[in-house]
Design a protein around this motif. Structure first.
Motif, PDB file in Angstrom:
ATOM      1  N   MET A 262       0.842  -1.193   0.000  1.00  0.00           N
ATOM      2  CA  MET A 262       0.000   0.000   0.000  1.00  0.00           C
ATOM      3  C   MET A 262       0.881   1.249   0.000  1.00  0.00           C
ATOM      4  SD  MET A 262      -3.183  -0.682  -0.031  1.00  0.00           S
ATOM      5  CE  MET A 262      -4.627  -1.191   0.786  1.00  0.00           C
ATOM      6  N   GLY A 263       1.354   1.736   1.129  1.00  0.00           N
ATOM      7  CA  GLY A 263       2.272   2.864   1.186  1.00  0.00           C
ATOM      8  C   GLY A 263       1.685   4.182   0.729  1.00  0.00           C
ATOM      9  N   LEU A 264       2.496   4.970   0.023  1.00  0.00           N
ATOM     10  CA  LEU A 264       2.130   6.301  -0.463  1.00  0.00           C
ATOM     11  C   LEU A 264       2.180   6.310  -1.977  1.00  0.00           C
ATOM     12  CD1 LEU A 264       1.645   9.391  -0.055  1.00  0.00           C
ATOM     13  CD2 LEU A 264       4.144   9.617  -0.025  1.00  0.00           C
ATOM     14  N   SER A 265       1.110   6.795  -2.593  1.00  0.00           N
ATOM     15  CA  SER A 265       1.069   6.892  -4.051  1.00  0.00           C
ATOM     16  C   SER A 265       0.498   8.238  -4.467  1.00  0.00           C
ATOM     17  CB  SER A 265       0.231   5.754  -4.645  1.00  0.00           C
ATOM     18  OG  SER A 265      -1.096   5.798  -4.146  1.00  0.00           O
ATOM     19  N   THR A 266       0.707   8.575  -5.741  1.00  0.00           N
ATOM     20  CA  THR A 266       0.134   9.790  -6.323  1.00  0.00           C
ATOM     21  C   THR A 266      -0.298   9.491  -7.743  1.00  0.00           C
ATOM     22  OG1 THR A 266       0.430  12.184  -6.597  1.00  0.00           O
ATOM     23  CG2 THR A 266       2.293  10.768  -7.224  1.00  0.00           C
TER      24      THR A 266
ATOM     25  N   GLY B 186       0.142   8.841 -15.697  1.00  0.00           N
ATOM     26  CA  GLY B 186       0.249   9.901 -14.699  1.00  0.00           C
ATOM     27  C   GLY B 186       0.624   9.395 -13.318  1.00  0.00           C
ATOM     28  N   ARG B 187       1.269   8.230 -13.279  1.00  0.00           N
ATOM     29  CA  ARG B 187       1.647   7.603 -12.008  1.00  0.00           C
ATOM     30  C   ARG B 187       3.150   7.312 -11.997  1.00  0.00           C
ATOM     31  NH1 ARG B 187      -3.190   5.564  -9.640  1.00  0.00           N
ATOM     32  NH2 ARG B 187      -4.901   5.535 -11.124  1.00  0.00           N
ATOM     33  N   ASN B 188       3.679   7.030 -10.807  1.00  0.00           N
ATOM     34  CA  ASN B 188       5.070   6.614 -10.686  1.00  0.00           C
ATOM     35  C   ASN B 188       5.228   5.255 -11.368  1.00  0.00           C
ATOM     36  OD1 ASN B 188       7.720   6.193  -9.877  1.00  0.00           O
ATOM     37  ND2 ASN B 188       7.154   5.554  -7.819  1.00  0.00           N
ATOM     38  N   PRO B 189       6.137   5.124 -12.315  1.00  0.00           N
ATOM     39  CA  PRO B 189       6.278   3.850 -13.017  1.00  0.00           C
ATOM     40  C   PRO B 189       6.748   2.705 -12.124  1.00  0.00           C
ATOM     41  CG  PRO B 189       8.023   5.363 -13.662  1.00  0.00           C
ATOM     42  CD  PRO B 189       7.065   6.141 -12.813  1.00  0.00           C
ATOM     43  N   ASP B 190       7.336   3.012 -10.981  1.00  0.00           N
ATOM     44  CA  ASP B 190       7.843   1.981 -10.071  1.00  0.00           C
ATOM     45  C   ASP B 190       6.861   1.614  -8.968  1.00  0.00           C
ATOM     46  OD1 ASP B 190      10.249   1.928 -11.506  1.00  0.00           O
ATOM     47  OD2 ASP B 190      11.036   3.595 -10.320  1.00  0.00           O
ATOM     48  N   GLY B 191       5.609   2.071  -9.079  1.00  0.00           N
ATOM     49  CA  GLY B 191       4.612   1.759  -8.049  1.00  0.00           C
ATOM     50  C   GLY B 191       4.572   2.833  -6.976  1.00  0.00           C
ATOM     51  N   PRO B 192       4.331   2.440  -5.733  1.00  0.00           N
ATOM     52  CA  PRO B 192       4.219   3.444  -4.665  1.00  0.00           C
ATOM     53  C   PRO B 192       5.488   4.291  -4.538  1.00  0.00           C
ATOM     54  CG  PRO B 192       3.522   1.292  -3.880  1.00  0.00           C
ATOM     55  CD  PRO B 192       4.137   1.086  -5.239  1.00  0.00           C
ATOM     56  N   LEU B 193       5.300   5.546  -4.139  1.00  0.00           N
ATOM     57  CA  LEU B 193       6.455   6.411  -3.865  1.00  0.00           C
ATOM     58  C   LEU B 193       7.204   5.908  -2.644  1.00  0.00           C
ATOM     59  CD1 LEU B 193       4.690   9.826  -4.455  1.00  0.00           C
ATOM     60  CD2 LEU B 193       6.423   8.766  -5.924  1.00  0.00           C
TER      61      LEU B 193
ATOM     62  N   LEU C 185       7.008   4.030   4.809  1.00  0.00           N
ATOM     63  CA  LEU C 185       6.049   5.096   5.140  1.00  0.00           C
ATOM     64  C   LEU C 185       5.894   5.198   6.654  1.00  0.00           C
ATOM     65  CD1 LEU C 185       4.108   7.227   4.044  1.00  0.00           C
ATOM     66  CD2 LEU C 185       2.338   5.471   4.025  1.00  0.00           C
ATOM     67  N   LYS C 186       6.400   6.273   7.198  1.00  0.00           N
ATOM     68  CA  LYS C 186       6.359   6.511   8.642  1.00  0.00           C
ATOM     69  C   LYS C 186       5.439   7.683   8.944  1.00  0.00           C
ATOM     70  CE  LYS C 186       9.786   3.594   9.127  1.00  0.00           C
ATOM     71  NZ  LYS C 186       9.434   2.214   9.161  1.00  0.00           N
TER      72      LYS C 186
ATOM     73  N   GLN D 191      -1.323   2.553   6.919  1.00  0.00           N
ATOM     74  CA  GLN D 191      -2.449   2.759   6.016  1.00  0.00           C
ATOM     75  C   GLN D 191      -1.961   3.180   4.638  1.00  0.00           C
ATOM     76  OE1 GLN D 191      -5.209   5.551   7.663  1.00  0.00           O
ATOM     77  NE2 GLN D 191      -5.583   4.338   9.494  1.00  0.00           N
ATOM     78  N   HIS D 192      -2.840   3.028   3.638  1.00  0.00           N
ATOM     79  CA  HIS D 192      -2.516   3.508   2.300  1.00  0.00           C
ATOM     80  C   HIS D 192      -2.900   4.980   2.208  1.00  0.00           C
ATOM     81  CE1 HIS D 192      -3.380   3.649  -2.248  1.00  0.00           C
ATOM     82  NE2 HIS D 192      -2.105   3.886  -2.040  1.00  0.00           N
ATOM     83  N   TYR D 193      -1.971   5.791   1.754  1.00  0.00           N
ATOM     84  CA  TYR D 193      -2.227   7.205   1.502  1.00  0.00           C
ATOM     85  C   TYR D 193      -2.034   7.449   0.013  1.00  0.00           C
ATOM     86  CZ  TYR D 193      -2.282   8.400   6.451  1.00  0.00           C
ATOM     87  OH  TYR D 193      -2.611   8.487   7.782  1.00  0.00           O
ATOM     88  N   HIS D 194      -3.084   7.943  -0.641  1.00  0.00           N
ATOM     89  CA  HIS D 194      -3.028   8.268  -2.066  1.00  0.00           C
ATOM     90  C   HIS D 194      -3.293   9.760  -2.190  1.00  0.00           C
ATOM     91  CE1 HIS D 194      -3.213   7.717  -6.354  1.00  0.00           C
ATOM     92  NE2 HIS D 194      -4.404   8.281  -6.401  1.00  0.00           N
ATOM     93  N   VAL D 195      -2.373  10.489  -2.840  1.00  0.00           N
ATOM     94  CA  VAL D 195      -2.478  11.939  -2.957  1.00  0.00           C
ATOM     95  C   VAL D 195      -2.554  12.297  -4.442  1.00  0.00           C
ATOM     96  CG1 VAL D 195      -1.444  14.154  -2.340  1.00  0.00           C
ATOM     97  CG2 VAL D 195      -1.112  12.175  -0.843  1.00  0.00           C
ATOM     98  N   PRO D 196      -3.773  12.363  -5.001  1.00  0.00           N
ATOM     99  CA  PRO D 196      -3.920  12.727  -6.405  1.00  0.00           C
ATOM    100  C   PRO D 196      -3.883  14.240  -6.591  1.00  0.00           C
ATOM    101  CG  PRO D 196      -6.006  11.994  -5.503  1.00  0.00           C
ATOM    102  CD  PRO D 196      -5.012  11.941  -4.396  1.00  0.00           C
TER     103      PRO D 196
END
Length: 117
Positions: free
Chosen positions: A1-5, A43-50, A56-57, A98-103
């Motif tokens: 999960m982690g952080l994504s955009t 429009g996303r990071n090609p390597d998956g989550p940031l 993710l702390k 938790q998963h944090y997604h920041v679009p």
């Protein structure tokens, strides 16, 4: 999960392919670069989550989106200086598990964001 955009170009109605994005950890006025990426065709990071779950702390972070450079590369004529050069989103992570997604929805003149799923 982690952080994504995910970034959507609302001027053209497309993902913001090739936009440059930087992720920082922040501590007061100080910011430490964690990662710099170029968004893929979706429009996303090609390597998956940031940041993955383990990285993710809880704490404060900043995403810096190079908006003017992106629109100029798309051939959009912008004033000098542009209305939006870089968009900085400062946000907090309360629970690292938790998963944090920041679009980001962006045009040369406006943007909006939210905590996505």
């Amino acid at each position: 999960m982690g952080l994504s955009t995910h970034v959507l170009d609302t001027m053209h109605g497309t993902p913001a392919a090739a936009m440059q994005v930087a992720l920082y950890a922040t501590h007061g006025d100080a910011a430490t670069l964690l990662k710099r990426v170029t968004l893929n065709a979706d429009g996303r990071n090609p390597d998956g989550p940031l940041l993955d779950d383990a990285s993710l702390k809880a704490g404060t972070y900043r995403l810096a989106f190079e908006v003017a450079a992106y629109f100029r590369a798309r051939g959009v004529q912008l004033p000098e200086p542009p209305f939006l050069n870089e968009v900085h989103l400062d946000f907090g992570i309360a629970h690292g598990g938790q998963h944090y997604h920041v679009p980001l929805l962006v045009s040369p003149w406006s943007y909006s964001t939210y905590r996505g799923s």
